[in-house]
Design an enzyme around this catalytic site. Structure first.
Site, short mmCIF file in Angstrom:
data_model
loop_
_atom_site.label_atom_id
_atom_site.label_comp_id
_atom_site.label_asym_id
_atom_site.label_seq_id
_atom_site.Cartn_x
_atom_site.Cartn_y
_atom_site.Cartn_z
N ASP A 21 0.86 -1.20 0.00
CA ASP A 21 0.00 0.00 0.00
C ASP A 21 0.89 1.24 0.00
OD1 ASP A 21 -2.01 1.82 0.27
OD2 ASP A 21 -2.94 0.88 2.02
N ASP A 75 -3.25 2.64 -5.92
CA ASP A 75 -2.09 2.69 -5.02
C ASP A 75 -1.94 1.46 -4.11
OD1 ASP A 75 -4.26 3.20 -3.41
OD2 ASP A 75 -3.25 4.71 -2.21
N GLU A 76 -2.59 0.37 -4.50
CA GLU A 76 -2.48 -0.84 -3.68
C GLU A 76 -2.41 -2.07 -4.54
OE1 GLU A 76 -5.66 -1.50 -0.77
OE2 GLU A 76 -6.14 0.59 -1.12
#
Length: 425
Positions: free
Chosen positions: A21, A116-117
């Site tokens: 993350d 974003d993960e």
DNA sequence: TCTGGGGTCCTAGGACCC
DNA sequence: TCTGGGGTCCTAGGACCC
């Protein structure tokens, strides 16, 4: 995490789920690109007309209690010296792609969960704590070296726990939760920190006197099923630290394509609303054509100035992805009932997706050729080089005027009469 | 200067058919 | 001729995620 042996003493491979993350992603990308922002509280605003919401903020701003999703007004109250930066979506997508490729060097089993993960699934013959920590450090190092960005990594045997772990060790941390530690790990975890339990469910659970996952475990699953149905059962399992153990490498087929827009000011100018609806239909159509999808369910969302909103949808017996059909259908749904209040937001989406063309009685080959030409011109010379004429109304009323080439698609009589007379300088 | 925009999934109620 | 029950599709809305 212990490496296991089977009854013959052979080393058993152990599967782990790794959640990566990125830390304060949008804000960190901006800080990495602009050194003057480093170490300072930064708000990244959404790329919208009202500039009203914080899409992401740096850790320096989080210290003041600022969170993404907060209004900028509220954020500035908490952190008055924050620097507001307008978001650059293309930049984030590009960085996200680069990170994805870095992760793929560690395993092919990478699921891009959001911009974003990501989740990684790995089979390891040595899943000792030291080894996992070493693996996490290598991932972090590779990402940092190539993007100057930090991330947090959670490792466990399923996605739920891996995700909670990465969240708890933010920023720039590593947390490993072995299967045997899950019981203890979940015991004092607030239910609100479990992905899948949102504000509403947290409220319900709190009303039942439940604040921590450990409390859920003491209650029977039947109680949750009775109270919340299937959802309740899921929540009961989540609070036990159970979750999906497989990563999905291939991104699933999309179910819908949609765009919505909050107007600069609430308005009852129907010409403007129509014009915005036309633009949104155009945006939806362009994306669907680019990806080769057709849909037959049009859904229109309106939000009024009092923030109440409604959605209306209609299913059609044919599939389409051209701007005009989307717009016409959206318009007829929207104006099926009179609108009496000022409008804040307009949204259009198309679902009921099919990948291939469905033969339709309404097929219009001329229009298909026209759209192909329009799309290719826009691809070559930039978005909105050519666009439906009705969109001009919004452009002239609300946006900086730039040299444009209007394209009329047989809707001339629908263009408001006021259109020409109201042109500003 | 109060509250963005992109999605997915689930539910409940009504229409309709057999 | 006042009326069952199951299945499926459609619509509206809500909860949740990033």
């Amino acid at each position: 995490m212990e490496t296991r042996q089977d009854s013959y003493g052979r080393l058993k491979m152990k599967k782990v789920i790794i959640h990566v993350d990125m830390d304060a992603f949008f804000a960190s990308v901006e800080q990495a690109l602009n050194p003057s922002l480093k170490g300072k509280p930064v708000f990244v605003s959404g790329n919208t007309a009202r500039d009203s919401v914080i899409a992401a903020c740096s850790y320096e701003a989080k210290k003041y209690g600022v969170k993404s999703g907060m209004s900028i007004f509220e954020g500035l109250n908490l952190c008055p010296h924050a620097i507001i930066v307008r978001g650059n979506p293309e930049r984030y997508i590009d960085t996200s792609r680069r990170i994805f490729h870095i992760l793929q060097r560690f395993t092919e089993m990478v699921e891009l969960y959001s911009i974003d993960e990501g989740f990684l699934e790995m089979e390891l013959d040595n899943a000792s704590y030291e080894n996992l920590r070493h693996l996490a450090l290598s991932i972090k190092k590779a990402i940092y070296q190539e993007t100057s960005l930090t991330c947090s990594i959670g490792i466990s045997c399923n996605k739920t726990v891996a995700k909670i772990a990465s969240d708890l060790c933010k920023p720039d941390g590593i947390m490993i939760v072995d299967e045997s530690q899950i019981y203890q790990f979940m015991e004092n975890l607030p239910v609100k920190d479990v992905p899948g339990i949102g504000p509403r469910m947290t409220e319900y659970l709190n009303l039942m006197g439940i604040e921590f996952c450990g409390q859920v475990r003491k209650l029977p699953v039947s109680l949750f099923r009775e109270k919340f149905g299937i959802r309740g059962e899921e929540i009961w399992h989540l609070c036990h630290g159970r979750g999906e153990t497989k990563v999905t490498v291939q991104s699933p087929e999309p179910k819908s394509f949609g765009h919505s827009y909050t107007l600069m000011q609430d308005t009852d100018d129907m010409n403007l609303i129509l014009s915005v609806l036309c633009r949104l239909s155009h945006q939806v159509g362009m994306r669907m054509r680019e990806e080769g999808y057709y849909g037959n369910v049009v859904c229109v969302t309106l939000r009024y100035s009092d923030f109440s909103s409604f959605t209306k949808r209609k299913t059609y017996p044919f599939w389409f992805n051209d701007d005009q059909t989307i717009f016409r259908n959206a318009g007829s749904i929207m104006f099926a009932e009179p609108i009496s209040e000022k409008i804040r937001l307009v949204g259009v989406s198309l679902s009921g997706i099919h990948k291939r063309y469905q033969m339709s009685l309404f097929r219009n080959e001329k229009r298909e050729i026209m759209l192909k030409v329009m799309d290719s011109i826009n691809k070559k010379y930039g978005t909105d080089t050519v666009f439906p004429c009705l969109m001009l109304y919004e452009k002239i009323r609300c946006l900086p005027v730039k040299k444009t080439h209007a394209f009329i698609f047989g809707e001339l009589k629908k263009i408001p009469n006021s259109f020409l007379s109201e042109q500003p300088e």
